[in-house]
Each structure stands twice: as structure tokens, then as C-alpha cells.
Design a protein around this motif. Structure first.
Motif, PDB file in Angstrom:
ATOM      1  N   PHE B  21       0.812  -1.213   0.000  1.00  0.00           N
ATOM      2  CA  PHE B  21       0.000   0.000   0.000  1.00  0.00           C
ATOM      3  C   PHE B  21       0.849   1.268   0.000  1.00  0.00           C
ATOM      4  N   GLN B  22       1.983   1.216   0.711  1.00  0.00           N
ATOM      5  CA  GLN B  22       2.896   2.372   0.654  1.00  0.00           C
ATOM      6  C   GLN B  22       3.332   2.614  -0.780  1.00  0.00           C
ATOM      7  N   LEU B  23       3.712   1.532  -1.462  1.00  0.00           N
ATOM      8  CA  LEU B  23       4.139   1.656  -2.856  1.00  0.00           C
ATOM      9  C   LEU B  23       3.011   2.221  -3.702  1.00  0.00           C
ATOM     10  N   LEU B  24       1.801   1.685  -3.499  1.00  0.00           N
ATOM     11  CA  LEU B  24       0.652   2.101  -4.308  1.00  0.00           C
ATOM     12  C   LEU B  24       0.331   3.574  -4.087  1.00  0.00           C
ATOM     13  N   LEU B  25       0.182   3.970  -2.824  1.00  0.00           N
ATOM     14  CA  LEU B  25      -0.309   5.322  -2.543  1.00  0.00           C
ATOM     15  C   LEU B  25       0.747   6.386  -2.855  1.00  0.00           C
ATOM     16  N   LEU B  26       1.998   6.119  -2.457  1.00  0.00           N
ATOM     17  CA  LEU B  26       3.047   7.111  -2.706  1.00  0.00           C
ATOM     18  C   LEU B  26       3.263   7.309  -4.206  1.00  0.00           C
ATOM     19  N   PRO B  94      16.125   0.416  -2.201  1.00  0.00           N
ATOM     20  CA  PRO B  94      15.241  -0.234  -3.176  1.00  0.00           C
ATOM     21  C   PRO B  94      13.828   0.343  -3.153  1.00  0.00           C
ATOM     22  N   PHE B  95      13.360   0.734  -1.966  1.00  0.00           N
ATOM     23  CA  PHE B  95      12.020   1.314  -1.874  1.00  0.00           C
ATOM     24  C   PHE B  95      11.945   2.612  -2.678  1.00  0.00           C
ATOM     25  N   GLY B  96      12.990   3.456  -2.530  1.00  0.00           N
ATOM     26  CA  GLY B  96      13.027   4.704  -3.287  1.00  0.00           C
ATOM     27  C   GLY B  96      13.011   4.445  -4.780  1.00  0.00           C
ATOM     28  N   CYS B  97      13.810   3.469  -5.222  1.00  0.00           N
ATOM     29  CA  CYS B  97      13.863   3.142  -6.648  1.00  0.00           C
ATOM     30  C   CYS B  97      12.496   2.695  -7.156  1.00  0.00           C
ATOM     31  N   ALA B  98      11.814   1.861  -6.351  1.00  0.00           N
ATOM     32  CA  ALA B  98      10.512   1.361  -6.775  1.00  0.00           C
ATOM     33  C   ALA B  98       9.525   2.517  -6.904  1.00  0.00           C
ATOM     34  N   THR B 167       2.945  -3.018  -8.482  1.00  0.00           N
ATOM     35  CA  THR B 167       3.783  -2.979  -7.280  1.00  0.00           C
ATOM     36  C   THR B 167       4.418  -4.342  -7.009  1.00  0.00           C
ATOM     37  N   ALA B 168       3.809  -5.402  -7.549  1.00  0.00           N
ATOM     38  CA  ALA B 168       4.367  -6.746  -7.344  1.00  0.00           C
ATOM     39  C   ALA B 168       5.777  -6.841  -7.928  1.00  0.00           C
ATOM     40  N   LEU B 169       6.069  -6.013  -8.933  1.00  0.00           N
ATOM     41  CA  LEU B 169       7.395  -6.060  -9.559  1.00  0.00           C
ATOM     42  C   LEU B 169       8.480  -5.582  -8.602  1.00  0.00           C
ATOM     43  N   ALA B 170       8.087  -4.857  -7.549  1.00  0.00           N
ATOM     44  CA  ALA B 170       9.080  -4.401  -6.572  1.00  0.00           C
ATOM     45  C   ALA B 170       9.776  -5.584  -5.907  1.00  0.00           C
ATOM     46  N   SER B 171       9.132  -6.754  -5.947  1.00  0.00           N
ATOM     47  CA  SER B 171       9.754  -7.923  -5.317  1.00  0.00           C
ATOM     48  C   SER B 171      11.023  -8.337  -6.060  1.00  0.00           C
ATOM     49  N   ILE B 173      13.382  -6.334  -6.869  1.00  0.00           N
ATOM     50  CA  ILE B 173      14.537  -5.572  -6.387  1.00  0.00           C
ATOM     51  C   ILE B 173      14.596  -5.640  -4.867  1.00  0.00           C
ATOM     52  N   THR B 174      14.445  -6.843  -4.350  1.00  0.00           N
ATOM     53  CA  THR B 174      14.672  -7.223  -2.954  1.00  0.00           C
ATOM     54  C   THR B 174      13.622  -6.702  -1.967  1.00  0.00           C
ATOM     55  N   LEU B 175      12.574  -6.043  -2.427  1.00  0.00           N
ATOM     56  CA  LEU B 175      11.577  -5.560  -1.478  1.00  0.00           C
ATOM     57  C   LEU B 175      10.648  -6.695  -1.054  1.00  0.00           C
ATOM     58  N   ALA B 176      10.271  -6.680   0.229  1.00  0.00           N
ATOM     59  CA  ALA B 176       9.404  -7.733   0.748  1.00  0.00           C
ATOM     60  C   ALA B 176       7.958  -7.248   0.780  1.00  0.00           C
ATOM     61  N   ASP B 177       7.407  -6.942  -0.393  1.00  0.00           N
ATOM     62  CA  ASP B 177       5.982  -6.653  -0.470  1.00  0.00           C
ATOM     63  C   ASP B 177       5.252  -7.999  -0.453  1.00  0.00           C
ATOM     64  N   MET B 178       3.942  -7.995  -0.698  1.00  0.00           N
ATOM     65  CA  MET B 178       3.204  -9.263  -0.596  1.00  0.00           C
ATOM     66  C   MET B 178       3.776 -10.311  -1.543  1.00  0.00           C
ATOM     67  N   THR B 179       4.100  -9.898  -2.762  1.00  0.00           N
ATOM     68  CA  THR B 179       4.643 -10.862  -3.723  1.00  0.00           C
ATOM     69  C   THR B 179       6.028 -11.327  -3.303  1.00  0.00           C
ATOM     70  N   GLY B 180       6.841 -10.404  -2.797  1.00  0.00           N
ATOM     71  CA  GLY B 180       8.178 -10.776  -2.353  1.00  0.00           C
ATOM     72  C   GLY B 180       8.115 -11.813  -1.230  1.00  0.00           C
ATOM     73  N   ILE B 181       7.191 -11.593  -0.287  1.00  0.00           N
ATOM     74  CA  ILE B 181       7.047 -12.552   0.817  1.00  0.00           C
ATOM     75  C   ILE B 181       6.539 -13.883   0.284  1.00  0.00           C
ATOM     76  N   ALA B 182       5.580 -13.807  -0.650  1.00  0.00           N
ATOM     77  CA  ALA B 182       5.044 -15.055  -1.215  1.00  0.00           C
ATOM     78  C   ALA B 182       6.155 -15.857  -1.898  1.00  0.00           C
ATOM     79  N   ARG B 183       7.029 -15.159  -2.627  1.00  0.00           N
ATOM     80  CA  ARG B 183       8.103 -15.877  -3.323  1.00  0.00           C
ATOM     81  C   ARG B 183       9.051 -16.513  -2.324  1.00  0.00           C
TER      82      ARG B 183
END
Lengths: 270, 227
Positions: B21-26, B94-98, B167-171, B173-183
């Protein structure tokens, strides 16, 4: 009509003649194809490396042709289970957790890990006995490959370190060079060849002793296969022991390293 | 056994929802600002403003977002001057890049959606405004914008949903969003089917909520036009 049947019969004969004699089939082998020096493509597109040599050695001894399939690391076991290939010969360490899902042959390479970081940082991460000092890792950002044994070891031993999960080794080295991670944990043989003796020479070094804990890293690297193939597994294990006795594993290792990367004792394990 | 994997995986994946959600809203906020700037540049009627905006639009619409993320994350740090610049604290993270990649991308698409809304406002209304003595900025704020927003909103909502999935693509670049955690869970359990299927259900549910919210806003804004 006659000719149609004759053609069909001819095809059947041709198909059975074309198959390999011993198992009457070809086995498909999964590997990353990007994990130099163990399995990678040469500039000519040929597969090469220690894993590939071992695979060819096994193939010769058990008399089955191998066909190679390139597969990303984190999908390796799911792909094996989904029958995309029959064997994993990809520097995969034998671990308890993996053995819940798949079977392994006896080992053909040692399995250890080491940290690589910039030269001249006095982090004081390990004590004199080579044991990690967990609290000194807090606040450090460490790169590991997702789903690797290094990841398991790190999250169990150093809960305070911040882990960055990578899907490929190359991306991890890039981020180390770019300063996004403080250090990475990886295979020291690979690190020595592809980074410390090349690109990172003089600027990066091993910042830990070799970590060798069978609880996490397992007894070594083996050939993975689906459960329920005991006969094939035993044939492969026997082939690996023969490769050790014949000095072949040593020969494969010396092509790349100044030292062998297996244990002679493995020739005796049944 | 497989049900157990899902039961264990769900709470862990939901832990990544905050980051998603941070990725989405920002990036939605920053992207919308970029989109407005691009829109103003394109409708300014000055070639030296509209031309760069068009180039931007073509570049960001013409390349996959994954490639944009990789260029920003892996490509830019190759230059020493980037690593010495004031932007490095953002680009190192990585968060900034995303956020940067997603905002730049969504900005291009949203500006086109806004432009569609602006162009659909009838000329006669603007001429009427001009006849009443309104200046061009006044006409934009009081006539064009309110109508254009209403027209652009459904497409904008679509873009929000599309961004949620990007936002799932952020996974990667090492980010642990929902997809990153799922992987990571898949890597531990070797159960891609159960884990990714539960992840898909989570995304569908989120999409449903976003869709409802946009519909609600549409109804509020369009309350005078309901017959």
C-alpha cells in the motif's frame, strides 16, 4: 492404405532404435546455466562447469543420455516436482528441508558459505573460534540469494541483520559494489573466481571464516531427484563414488580451483 | 497439509500489505502530480513544452515497467556522479527506486487519461466562458477541470488497479511486499500452487475494494448528472 501402415510401423521401429539402450530414455537435467564456474554457458553457448562435468561423468557411467534444461534457482524444486526435468545437478546442497520434498544422491561437492565485504571494515563479526557474534550484525544489510542455505543460516543465527533477498548472484554482486548491501553471503569458490580475483580484487575480501554447519548446509551438494526413483538414485550415487575413485572429481575441480572440492571419504559411504 | 501451508502463508503475506500500500499510494500521488505537469505541458500550445512531454510519454509507455525498474535500480548506480549526487539516498534504497519507477510510469499513463478528459470537454462551453470574459486559466479551472475529472475518473480507477498489480514487480529488487514474501514462502515450502493462489485471491480482494471506492467517488462527483 498399405503404405500408410508401413510408414507407421517404420516410425515405431525408428523411435525404438533411436532410444538409449540402458534405460531406453533420455533424462532431463535442470540447472541454472548462469552459475559460473559450476554451471554456465561459454561464449560459444556451450554448457560448461563443474556440475556439467559431473553430469557428463554420471551420464557416461550409467549409460543414459542427458538433456539440459535451464531453470531459475527459486523455481528449481517446484520444476522438478512438476516434471519439467528429472534430475537437478545445479550445486544444490543436501538439506533436511529439501529432503522432505525430493531425494538426493550421495554428495559430489562440499557445501560451505562465506561472507564477502569491502576491505578494511572492522566489524568484529566472528570470535576466535569462528563463531558469529550475533549482536554485531545488527543494523548491517546482508545480501543472500532467496531460498539458499545461506538465507536459512542467516535468518536462524542473526535475526538482527537486515537481509536483502536476491534472485540471482549477479544482482547481488552489483548491489554490493553499489553499496546497497554491506556484505553478501555466498559460495566462496564462486566468489573467489568470479569476483575477488577479478572485478572486486583489492576492494573486497572474505570478511568471515568458512562457515560449515551440516545442520544448515547439509553434508554437501548432491544430485536431486523426485522421490520414488530409488534405483536411479542408487545408480547415480554409485556413479559418483566411481568418479571419486577414478580421480575424475578431482580432475574436474582442478580445471577451476587449485584444490579439490569433494571429500575422498565419500567414496566409501554406501 | 496443503491447507496448512495456506493458513501459515496468509498472515505472513498480509504482513507485506503495508509495503504494497505504501508503494501504491506514494507512487499514485507522485504519479498524479507528474501527470498534471505533463498535461499542462501538452495542452499549453507551446511546442517547446508539449514536445518534451510527448517524448516522455512515448518512452515510458513504450517500455516494460520491469525494464524501467531495472534501469533505475541496476543501471543508474553504474555512474559515479549518480552515486555522489543528492539523489543517491533515494536511489540507494530499493524502496526509493521502486517509488521513482512506478511514479514515472504511472505519470505517463495518467497524463494521457487526463488529456482525454480535457479534450472531451465541448468547445462551445469554453467559448461561452470566453464570451463571459473568463481568462484561459479561469476557464481551465472552472469549466474544463470539473468536467474532465468526471470523464477521466473511470479510466483513472483502472490505472490505480493496474498500478496495484505493478507494485508486485518491486519484489524483483529485494523488497518484501506481498509478492516478495510469497516468493520467499514458495522457496521455503516448494508449494507454488497453494501460495501463489492465495496471493492471487488477496490481490483480487484488494482490487474489488479499490473498484468500489472509485465507483463511490464517481457517484459523488456525478450526483448532478444522475437522471
Amino acid at each position: 492404405m498399405k503404405s500408410w501402415k508401413a510408414t507407421l510401423a517404420g516410425l515405431v521401429v525408428a523411435a525404438s532404435l533411436g532410444a538409449a539402450p540402458a534405460f531406453a530414455e533420455t533424462l532431463r537435467v535442470g540447472m541454472e546455466c548462469t552459475y559460473a564456474p559450476f554451471n554456465y554457458r561459454t561464449p560459444d553457448g556451450e554448457l560448461a562447469g563443474y556440475d556439467v562435468d559431473v553430469a557428463k561423468g554420471i551420464s557416461e557411467i550409467i549409460g543414459v543420455d542427458f538433456e539440459y534444461v535451464c531453470q531459475e534457482w527459486d523455481g528449481m524444486i517446484p520444476a522438478l516436482l512438476a516434471n519439467k526435468f528429472d534430475l537437478i545437478i545445479a550445486s544444490m546442497s543436501i538439506t533436511e528441508k529439501r529432503m522432505e520434498q525430493i531425494d538426493f544422491s550421495s554428495p559430489y561437492r562440499v557445501s560451505i558459505g562465506r561472507l564477502v565485504g569491502p576491505v578494511g571494515k572492522d566489524w568484529n563479526l566472528f570470535d576466535d573460534n569462528g563463531e558469529p557474534i550475533a549482536e554485531n550484525f545488527s543494523g548491517l544489510r546482508v545480501g543472500v540469494e532467496r531460498a539458499s542455505t545461506y538465507f536459512e543460516w542467516f535468518s536462524a543465527k542473526m535475526p538482527d541483520a537486515e537481509l536483502a533477498l536476491y534472485d540471482s548472484n549477479e544482482a547481488m554482486y552489483l548491489d554490493l559494489k553499489n553499496g546497497r548491501v554491506d556484505m553478501i553471503m555466498t559460495n566462496p569458490m564462486k566468489a573467489h573466481l568470479s569476483f575477488l580475483s577479478g572485478d572486486g580484487a583489492g576492494k573486497y575480501e572474505f570478511v568471515s571464516p568458512a562457515v560449515d554447519e551440516p545442520e544448515f548446509f547439509g553434508p554437501g551438494v548432491g544430485v536431486g531427484l523426485r522421490k520414488g526413483n530409488e534405483e536411479l538414485r542408487d545408480n547415480i550415487s554409485a556413479a559418483i563414488r566411481q568418479l571419486i575413485r577414478d580421480g575424475k572429481l578431482e580432475e574436474y575441480a582442478l580445471k577451476i580451483f587449485p584444490f579439490p572440492i569433494h571429500s575422498e571419504a565419500w567414496a566409501e559411504i554406501e | 497439509m496443503s491447507a496448512q501451508i495456506i493458513i501459515d502463508a496468509l498472515p505472513r503475506m498480509l504482513g507485506g500489505m503495508v509495503l504494497t500500500f505504501q508503494l501504491l499510494l506514494l507512487s499514485l500521488a507522485a504519479g498524479t502530480v507528474i501527470a498534471l505537469l505533463l498535461l499542462l505541458m501538452r495542452i499549453s500550445g507551446r511546442w517547446w513544452l508539449s514536445w518534451p512531454a510527448q517524448v516522455y510519454f512515448y518512452v515510458f509507455r513504450g517500455t516494460p515497467i520491469l525494464v524501467q525498474i531495472f534501469i533505475i535500480y541496476y543501471g543508474l548506480p553504474q555512474f559515479d556522479w549518480i552515486r555522489d549526487s543528492v539523489f543517491w539516498p533515494i536511489l540507494r534504497d530499493p524502496f526509493g527506486c521502486a517509488i521513482v519507477a512506478l511514479s514515472l510510469n504511472v505519470g505517463a499513463y495518467v497524463s494521457e487519461i487526463f488529456r482525454g478528459g480535457v479534450l472531451s470537454v465541448e468547445r462551445g462551453l469554453l467559448e461561452a466562458g470566453a464570451a463571459l470574459g473568463m481568462s484561459a486559466p479561469q476557464r481551465f479551472v472552472h469549466i474544463t477541470a470539473p468536467l474532465a475529472i468526471r470523464i477521466a475518473l473511470p479510466a483513472y480507477g483502472n490505472e490505480v488497479i493496474s498500478l496495484l498489480k505493478s507494485t508486485a514487480l518491486a519484489s524483483t529488487i529485494t523488497l518484501a511486499d506481498m509478492t516478495g514474501i510469497a516468493r520467499t514462502i514458495v522457496a521455503e515450502t516448494f508449494a507454488p500452487y497453494q501460495v501463489f493462489l492465495s496471493l492471487a485471491i488477496v490481490y483480487v480482494t484488494l482490487t474489488w475494494f479499490i473498484q468500489r471506492s472509485i465507483r463511490y467517488i464517481e457517484n459523488v462527483l456525478g450526483r448532478y448528472t444522475v437522471r
